[in-house]
Design an enzyme around this catalytic site. Structure first.
Site, PDB file in Angstrom:
ATOM      1  N   SER A  21       0.848  -1.200   0.000  1.00 37.70           N
ATOM      2  CA  SER A  21       0.000   0.000   0.000  1.00 37.70           C
ATOM      3  C   SER A  21       0.881   1.246   0.000  1.00 37.70           C
ATOM      4  O   SER A  21       2.077   1.169  -0.293  1.00 37.70           O
ATOM      5  CB  SER A  21      -0.942  -0.044   1.204  1.00 37.70           C
ATOM      6  OG  SER A  21      -1.955   0.925   1.080  1.00 37.70           O
ATOM      7  N   ASN A  22       0.326   2.392   0.323  1.00 37.79           N
ATOM      8  CA  ASN A  22       1.106   3.634   0.377  1.00 37.79           C
ATOM      9  C   ASN A  22       0.568   4.512   1.507  1.00 37.79           C
ATOM     10  O   ASN A  22      -0.385   4.143   2.191  1.00 37.79           O
ATOM     11  CB  ASN A  22       1.054   4.356  -0.978  1.00 37.79           C
ATOM     12  CG  ASN A  22      -0.362   4.700  -1.376  1.00 37.79           C
ATOM     13  OD1 ASN A  22      -1.033   5.494  -0.734  1.00 37.79           O
ATOM     14  ND2 ASN A  22      -0.854   4.070  -2.440  1.00 37.79           N
ATOM     15  N   ARG A  23       1.172   5.687   1.686  1.00 41.74           N
ATOM     16  CA  ARG A  23       0.891   6.506   2.872  1.00 41.74           C
ATOM     17  C   ARG A  23      -0.294   7.456   2.714  1.00 41.74           C
ATOM     18  O   ARG A  23      -0.520   8.307   3.568  1.00 41.74           O
ATOM     19  CB  ARG A  23       2.133   7.314   3.228  1.00 41.74           C
ATOM     20  CG  ARG A  23       3.207   6.459   3.884  1.00 41.74           C
ATOM     21  CD  ARG A  23       4.472   7.255   4.089  1.00 41.74           C
ATOM     22  NE  ARG A  23       4.201   8.576   4.627  1.00 41.74           N
ATOM     23  CZ  ARG A  23       5.024   9.608   4.527  1.00 41.74           C
ATOM     24  NH1 ARG A  23       6.162   9.480   3.888  1.00 41.74           N
ATOM     25  NH2 ARG A  23       4.711  10.770   5.043  1.00 41.74           N
ATOM     26  N   SER A  24      -1.036   7.352   1.628  1.00 39.98           N
ATOM     27  CA  SER A  24      -2.162   8.275   1.447  1.00 39.98           C
ATOM     28  C   SER A  24      -3.134   8.180   2.631  1.00 39.98           C
ATOM     29  O   SER A  24      -3.540   7.089   3.033  1.00 39.98           O
ATOM     30  CB  SER A  24      -2.905   7.929   0.151  1.00 39.98           C
ATOM     31  OG  SER A  24      -4.123   8.621   0.098  1.00 39.98           O
ATOM     32  N   ALA A  88      -4.644   7.570  -4.273  1.00 40.44           N
ATOM     33  CA  ALA A  88      -3.282   7.147  -4.597  1.00 40.44           C
ATOM     34  C   ALA A  88      -3.370   5.675  -4.987  1.00 40.44           C
ATOM     35  O   ALA A  88      -3.181   4.777  -4.155  1.00 40.44           O
ATOM     36  CB  ALA A  88      -2.373   7.347  -3.397  1.00 40.44           C
TER      37      ALA A  88
END
Ligand code: CTP
Length: 218
Positions: A21-24, A88
């Site tokens: 995943s990502n930090r959004s 994102a």
């Protein structure tokens, strides 16, 4: 106007317990949803997993993986006037998803990744009646990269933000954005709480969509 807004990250499964995943944080997309509702518009919000309260009055659609977000966007597009792709979305996903938990071994492990479908790019060739707003999260060459995305993904507008610092962009409550228009025009919205930026953006999108409608009338 009918807004279709995406927000937050996507989660690309590796096995039943792990994902990429990502930090959004979803804050910007949720703030735009709230601002649009506040201004009297209808909002469908397609959201990846986040820890933000759902905006009151929005129709919420919870998704996880990029493929689910892709399908949800395409399902709701026919009923929208303004698409805001704030999410994102993952660029890559595991090529194979293990149905069993991958066990730990005392050796290196490589994950093979394959490109995820690009939702915005999938709309580029469509004969469309809705305004398309893309977002660009950049750590360098903001203007060049944002304008490249605008052309490559055939957006009407790209809202770009610098995510290299910790005081704006992802996870932060404040932001500072530069808006790139198809016409070549560039507008800065200076540093402010995401709620304020969201109000400015909603006004701008609605104006653009109204102008398109006026131009198309005989
Ligand atoms: N986007 C999308 N589908 C993807 C990836 C991105 O629709 N699979 C959309 C995002 O929602 C955003 C825009 O494309 O509106 C740009 O996303 P960004 O991550 O900044 O750029 P990428 O095209 O992914 O390129 P890069 O990561 O190399 O900067």
């Amino acid at each position: 106007m009918r807004f279709l807004i995406t927000a937050g990250p996507t989660r690309e499964p590796i096995d039943p317990v792990r994902y990429i995943s990502n930090r959004s944080s979803g804050k910007m997309g949720y703030a735009i949803s709230e601002a649009a509702i506040e201004a009297g518009h209808d909002v469908v919000l397609i959201s990846g997993p986040v820890h933000v309260d759902p905006p009151r009055g929005a129709k919420m659609i919870a998704v996880s993986a990029s493929d689910e977000m892709f399908d949800a966007v395409h399902r709701h597009l026919p009923d929208c006037d303004i698409l805001v792709m704030c999410a994102a979305v993952a660029d890559y996903k595991p090529a194979n998803v293990s149905s069993r938990k991958i066990k730990k071994r005392d050796q290196k492990l490589s994950l093979e990744l394959t490109p995820a479908r690009d939702i915005l790019a999938s709309l580029a060739t469509q004969d469309r009646t809705f305004l398309v707003v893309g977002f660009a999260a950049e750590t360098d060459n903001l203007q060049e990269n944002a304008q490249k995305k605008l052309r490559a993904k055939n957006c009407d507008v790209v809202v770009a933000n610098d995510v290299s610092g910790s005081d704006s962009g992802m996870e932060s409550d404040e932001n500072e954005v530069t808006v790139f228009f198809r016409s070549g025009e560039i507008r800065n919205i200076s540093r402010a709480p995401k709620k304020n930026i969201a109000r400015e953006l909603v006004k701008l999108f609605v104006n653009m969509r109204e102008n398109c409608l006026t131009k198309k009338m005989p």
